[in-house]
Design a protein around this motif. Structure first.
Motif, PDB file in Angstrom:
ATOM      1  N   GLN A 121       0.828  -1.210   0.000  1.00  0.00           N
ATOM      2  CA  GLN A 121       0.000   0.000   0.000  1.00  0.00           C
ATOM      3  C   GLN A 121       0.861   1.259   0.000  1.00  0.00           C
ATOM      4  O   GLN A 121       0.532   2.255  -0.665  1.00  0.00           O
ATOM      5  CB  GLN A 121      -0.937  -0.002   1.210  1.00  0.00           C
ATOM      6  N   LYS A 124       2.116   1.602  -3.580  1.00  0.00           N
ATOM      7  CA  LYS A 124       1.074   2.059  -4.509  1.00  0.00           C
ATOM      8  C   LYS A 124       0.793   3.555  -4.336  1.00  0.00           C
ATOM      9  O   LYS A 124       0.561   4.272  -5.323  1.00  0.00           O
ATOM     10  CB  LYS A 124      -0.207   1.258  -4.297  1.00  0.00           C
ATOM     11  N   ILE A 164       1.394  -4.935  -8.783  1.00  0.00           N
ATOM     12  CA  ILE A 164       1.778  -3.566  -9.120  1.00  0.00           C
ATOM     13  C   ILE A 164       1.458  -3.270 -10.581  1.00  0.00           C
ATOM     14  O   ILE A 164       0.860  -2.229 -10.899  1.00  0.00           O
ATOM     15  CB  ILE A 164       3.273  -3.341  -8.833  1.00  0.00           C
ATOM     16  N   SER A 167      -2.158  -2.772 -11.562  1.00  0.00           N
ATOM     17  CA  SER A 167      -2.809  -1.680 -10.842  1.00  0.00           C
ATOM     18  C   SER A 167      -2.605  -0.318 -11.477  1.00  0.00           C
ATOM     19  O   SER A 167      -3.304   0.636 -11.127  1.00  0.00           O
ATOM     20  CB  SER A 167      -2.299  -1.634  -9.391  1.00  0.00           C
TER      21      SER A 167
END
Length: 287
Positions: A121, A124, A164, A167
């Motif tokens: 998280q 990201k 990753i 996303s």
């Protein structure tokens, strides 16, 4: 259509003594067709040199990628480390645009005090900031390629790299098979393991990694401990894995387009050996 596999060194060939802007002349002269520019200790190339290197690669039909700085950590605990990591990726994207590099390879980060989920998280969030800043700067032509990492303390398992890449736009994986092998304590034994890795990539990422796209790969033989990666070894040191020939067979049989960057200590010598093994496989299969 026949698949295409490109081979080349990670950095300037050991036998090359000229200026980096001319390195693809040498690489093509060897019979190789890929090159990964190393900015591992900082992005130092200037625009005029970057443009010349890109032109040299195009003139020689050499597929160029770039390895960003080692100092990147997108899951860092400290905000200032995170900010510097984002800036290094911006510098990398700018330089990659100059040299027309089709991938920007980087190591995502370390878990440190975080759980893997918390580190993801954090990573990201940093990538969201990175993409916003690149858009505001007008930098458009880039593909970041987070790499499967070799130490178990690092963010960068195969599943994490897939997460990753699916996303975010402008992201595609770098599969370092030696790192997967070392992180898994010698888990890559032969065709079955390569099939599983490539099938997972195709199932999860689809056209991002399969035809007409190119799967970006690193390969070396590797020594490891319980903690993961320890040392790279040359191809002829057969006591170290992972095996090369089963990988090339699976890529050929699966119709994959791939670029394989040689990261052994012998760079161009082993890249040429990889190419020779590939050609023997094609001959044997009548491709």
């Amino acid at each position: 259509m026949k698949n295409r596999i490109n081979f080349g060194p990670a950095g300037n060939p050991l036998g090359f003594n000229g200026q980096t802007v001319d390195v693809c002349d040498y690489i093509r002269g060897l019979g190789l067709n890929a090159y990964e520019y190393q900015a591992t200790y900082g992005v130092k190339i200037q625009k005029p040199s970057g443009l010349k290197l890109g032109e040299n690669a195009r003139n020689n039909r050499v597929k160029i990628s770039m390895h960003g700085p080692y100092y990147i950590n997108l899951s860092a605990q400290k905000d200032d480390v995170l900010e510097r990591s984002i800036e290094r990726l911006i510098q990398s994207a700018r330089a990659a645009e100059w040299m027309d590099a089709y991938r920007i390879v980087f190591h995502p980060g370390f878990y440190t005090k975080y759980t893997p989920q918390e580190a993801m998280q954090r990573c990201k969030g940093a990538i969201n900031d990175l993409l916003e800043k690149l858009d505001s700067l007008g930098i458009k032509k880039f593909t970041f390629a987070p790499e499967t990492t070799g130490k178990r303390s690092q963010l960068g398992s195969l599943d994490e790299i897939i997460e990753i890449c699916r996303s975010f736009p402008h992201f595609a994986p770098t599969i370092d098979f030696a790192h997967v092998h070392a992180r898994g304590r010698g888990c890559v034994k032969g065709t079955d393991e390569y099939h599983r890795i490539l099938s997972k990539l195709e199932d999860e990422l689809g056209a991002m990694v399969k035809n007409p796209e190119t799967l970006h790969c690193h390969f070396t033989r590797i020594e490891y401990t319980d903690a993961g990666e320890r040392k790279h070894h040359v191809l002829q040191e057969m006591e170290y894995g992972p095996p090369l020939e089963p990988l090339l067979e699976v890529l050929v049989d699966g119709g994959w387009n791939a670029t394989i960057i040689c990261e052994t200590p012998f760079l161009e010598k082993d890249a040429l050996l990889m190419k020779a093994v590939h050609e023997k496989i094609l001959e044997k299969k009548g491709v």
